[in-house]
Design a protein around this motif. Sequence first.
Motif, PDB file in Angstrom:
ATOM      1  N   ASN A 167       0.740  -1.198  -0.024  1.00  0.00           N
ATOM      2  CA  ASN A 167       0.062  -0.222  -0.037  1.00  0.00           C
ATOM      3  C   ASN A 167       0.920   1.314  -0.044  1.00  0.00           C
ATOM      4  O   ASN A 167       0.629   1.998  -0.662  1.00  0.00           O
ATOM      5  N   ALA A 168       2.042   1.372   0.879  1.00  0.00           N
ATOM      6  CA  ALA A 168       2.587   2.238   0.817  1.00  0.00           C
ATOM      7  C   ALA A 168       3.209   2.961  -0.431  1.00  0.00           C
ATOM      8  O   ALA A 168       3.230   3.860  -0.660  1.00  0.00           O
ATOM      9  N   VAL A 169       3.974   1.963  -1.117  1.00  0.00           N
ATOM     10  CA  VAL A 169       4.621   1.987  -2.328  1.00  0.00           C
ATOM     11  C   VAL A 169       3.659   2.422  -3.381  1.00  0.00           C
ATOM     12  O   VAL A 169       3.711   3.488  -4.136  1.00  0.00           O
ATOM     13  N   VAL A 170       2.407   1.879  -3.580  1.00  0.00           N
ATOM     14  CA  VAL A 170       1.375   2.155  -4.497  1.00  0.00           C
ATOM     15  C   VAL A 170       0.733   3.703  -4.241  1.00  0.00           C
ATOM     16  O   VAL A 170       0.493   4.507  -5.105  1.00  0.00           O
ATOM     17  N   ARG A 171       0.672   4.085  -3.065  1.00  0.00           N
ATOM     18  CA  ARG A 171       0.073   5.277  -2.471  1.00  0.00           C
ATOM     19  C   ARG A 171       0.969   6.311  -3.274  1.00  0.00           C
ATOM     20  O   ARG A 171       0.439   7.633  -3.355  1.00  0.00           O
ATOM     21  N   ARG A 172       2.266   6.225  -3.288  1.00  0.00           N
ATOM     22  CA  ARG A 172       3.364   7.327  -3.911  1.00  0.00           C
ATOM     23  C   ARG A 172       2.633   7.609  -5.452  1.00  0.00           C
ATOM     24  O   ARG A 172       3.132   8.589  -5.805  1.00  0.00           O
ATOM     25  N   LEU A 173       1.903   6.865  -5.869  1.00  0.00           N
ATOM     26  CA  LEU A 173       1.582   7.252  -7.385  1.00  0.00           C
ATOM     27  C   LEU A 173       0.313   7.858  -7.315  1.00  0.00           C
ATOM     28  O   LEU A 173      -0.309   8.094  -8.364  1.00  0.00           O
ATOM     29  N   ILE A 174      -0.325   8.114  -6.079  1.00  0.00           N
ATOM     30  CA  ILE A 174      -1.673   8.809  -6.196  1.00  0.00           C
ATOM     31  C   ILE A 174      -1.357  10.204  -6.682  1.00  0.00           C
ATOM     32  O   ILE A 174      -0.469  10.893  -6.148  1.00  0.00           O
ATOM     33  N   GLY A 175      -2.177  10.594  -7.464  1.00  0.00           N
ATOM     34  CA  GLY A 175      -2.154  12.212  -8.024  1.00  0.00           C
ATOM     35  C   GLY A 175      -3.582  12.807  -8.110  1.00  0.00           C
ATOM     36  O   GLY A 175      -4.752  12.123  -7.734  1.00  0.00           O
ATOM     37  N   THR A 176      -3.483  14.102  -8.530  1.00  0.00           N
ATOM     38  CA  THR A 176      -4.803  14.655  -8.742  1.00  0.00           C
ATOM     39  C   THR A 176      -5.644  13.894  -9.776  1.00  0.00           C
ATOM     40  O   THR A 176      -5.288  13.709 -10.912  1.00  0.00           O
ATOM     41  N   GLY A 177      -6.873  13.405  -9.348  1.00  0.00           N
ATOM     42  CA  GLY A 177      -7.847  12.779 -10.372  1.00  0.00           C
ATOM     43  C   GLY A 177      -7.598  11.448 -10.176  1.00  0.00           C
ATOM     44  O   GLY A 177      -8.350  10.557 -10.959  1.00  0.00           O
ATOM     45  N   THR A 178      -6.748  10.945  -9.481  1.00  0.00           N
ATOM     46  CA  THR A 178      -6.716   9.241  -9.366  1.00  0.00           C
ATOM     47  C   THR A 178      -7.666   8.799  -8.688  1.00  0.00           C
ATOM     48  O   THR A 178      -8.229   9.404  -7.587  1.00  0.00           O
ATOM     49  N   GLU A 179      -8.194   7.751  -9.299  1.00  0.00           N
ATOM     50  CA  GLU A 179      -9.534   6.976  -8.707  1.00  0.00           C
ATOM     51  C   GLU A 179      -8.937   5.858  -7.752  1.00  0.00           C
ATOM     52  O   GLU A 179      -7.828   5.027  -8.056  1.00  0.00           O
ATOM     53  N   VAL A 180      -9.574   5.696  -6.414  1.00  0.00           N
ATOM     54  CA  VAL A 180      -8.959   4.843  -5.751  1.00  0.00           C
ATOM     55  C   VAL A 180     -10.034   3.917  -5.286  1.00  0.00           C
ATOM     56  O   VAL A 180     -11.192   4.072  -5.269  1.00  0.00           O
ATOM     57  N   VAL A 181      -9.721   2.542  -5.507  1.00  0.00           N
ATOM     58  CA  VAL A 181     -10.383   1.436  -5.011  1.00  0.00           C
ATOM     59  C   VAL A 181     -10.104   0.779  -3.697  1.00  0.00           C
ATOM     60  O   VAL A 181      -8.838   0.416  -3.784  1.00  0.00           O
ATOM     61  N   GLU A 182     -10.884   0.818  -3.003  1.00  0.00           N
ATOM     62  CA  GLU A 182     -10.605  -0.038  -1.587  1.00  0.00           C
ATOM     63  C   GLU A 182     -11.018  -1.487  -1.691  1.00  0.00           C
ATOM     64  O   GLU A 182     -12.056  -1.724  -1.761  1.00  0.00           O
TER      65      GLU A 182
END
Length: 631
Positions: free
Chosen positions: A78-93
């Motif tokens: 989760n920590a590594v992938v969260r670094r790729l979140i930017g404006t407009g990124t859609e998140v699926v939990e």
Amino acid sequence: MSTPPNPTTRRGLLKAAAAIGGAAALGSSRAGAATGARPRRAATVILGGRVFSGRLGDAGHTAVAIGRDGTILEVGSNAVVRRLIGTGTEVVEAADGTIMAGIHDGHMHPLGAALASLNPSLRNAETTIPELQTAVQAMLDATKEREPDGWLNVTDWNPVGLRPAGTVADRSILDALSTSRPISLQGSDFHNMLVNSRALAVAGIDKTTPNPPGGEIVRDGAGNPTGLLKDSAQQLVRSKIPGPTDAEAQAAYADMAAFLLANGITSFLDAATDEDSLKTYRRLIAAGSLRQHVTPALLIESELATRPAKAAAYLADLRSRYGGVPHLHLTTAKVFLDGVMEYPAQTAAMLAPYLDEDGKPTDNYGDLYVSRKTFGKLVTELDRKDWQVHSHAIGDRAVRVALDGCAQARTTNGDRGLRHTITHLELVHPSDYGRFAELGVIASMQLQWALRNAFTLASLQPYIGPERFRRLYPAASLARAGAVLAGGSDWPVDPLRPFTQISTAVDRTGPDGGRPLGLDEALTRAQSLRMHTTGSAYQLHSRQAGTVAPGKRADLIVLDGDLLRGSTSGMSRAKVQHTLINGEVVYDAGSQGQRRSVERFAAAQGFARHTDPHARHLGCCQKGRRGDSPA
């Protein structure tokens, strides 16, 4: 977007700062931080799950990042992938559910399933003759306005389910009903059909009608048709049955496509098609109704199989006219080599004869619809013209003929990498296990059938004896011998429940438990999951899908539970929460509109009210009245 009322949630991020904090500055090697390049931002990320990548030794990941081009950017924590979140990124939990490649169904008949949903169903019930008559009469009474000439077409009739055991159906059962209408009961195995005398008359079937190639008009002692039609003989009646209106068909097809997405199907092979099927798929794809990658297996009838050059020309013509349709992959031809093993059909081709009810050998070896010599010539010609052959073979003799044909093609043409496939494989002789790997032939199996029930016990075990019974559905033996296993549902011959297939391959009992059928042939969980993802993707030449790895196409599913832990019965109850194709969420279980469409289609097929939801259906579908597979 509001949070949907299910364990797995999905939302769009409009602002990055709060979600990312200072983590983005740390970057990751795949995001370009190590090289000084501008870090990539994901279009979508899936967090908080358990990733089944499909790759050996690849475990422990919990998240996936997907790029704007629809391919996977990163698989990791989760920590590594969260670094790729930017404006407009859609998140699926993912909420601790499984994240995995979409299901690649290596053998199904979805167009036929759609059309079948328009007809009433007998739910594959086991009945006495009076109970069957009562059910069909109720269907007639509910449609009295169609008297005297409107057809009654009923699906999901259980051809081995008449009680007491051993009862064989004939037209007198239907002739006794209060109607003058033609009636057809389509067997749930799609290898048997029961019709009344009016339907025989409309189809022009009488004492003088010859059996068509690859089929049988069952007759009484005087030579008169009994109303029971096997395999291609069913087409004599199907060709006379009016089809649905275009509006009815298109609505059913659209619901079918949504139902596939709800079950996590991102790619499939339609196992018996012709030009009408290609027209339908072209129309659905152009309308945006069908998002999956489709491989239509173009049916080569028994008569055409005797003329390999003509068969190759027929296929080439279709490829030239439909080969440019996006997501439609014209690579495969389909051939029926035999029928089914179960009594009363017993049309699967066997190396040793069937037994009678007392366990004594008979003179019945089943039916081989294409001879060994003819099939060898056909496969060699199609292989030379870059066609992969998908062979229906249930009996061990048919399997051997299929392998011999592939061997002849390889000897003549060399290894062309076409991945010829043999499907069903209910019985394989042990001396043939190793030939799959030697010849590069794919073993496509439907392992929801590998359990003890009426189909493997009362209708099969007495007629093949204990030694052959122990070898039914030899998945583990084929895997140990190096064969590539691919999974398929054979829907609508069976209900579409991919995780029942996956779990039954592991426990060989089905969701209801009980004594396993040949536990020595059970697969591990990882083997079964790879069979239905990586294996079928390999069969379909889906090089960019089937595993969860950077650079692969993001055809993924998110489930509501962890398939790698807990009971196999729990595994069978897994539900798809999200389906993604090319990185786009195309099914969301939290969407009420999508859910209602799926539930409507499931109810039309009787999934919600099926008499025996885990009952074994048989075999594989023949071409339907519109060439779409059965209807």
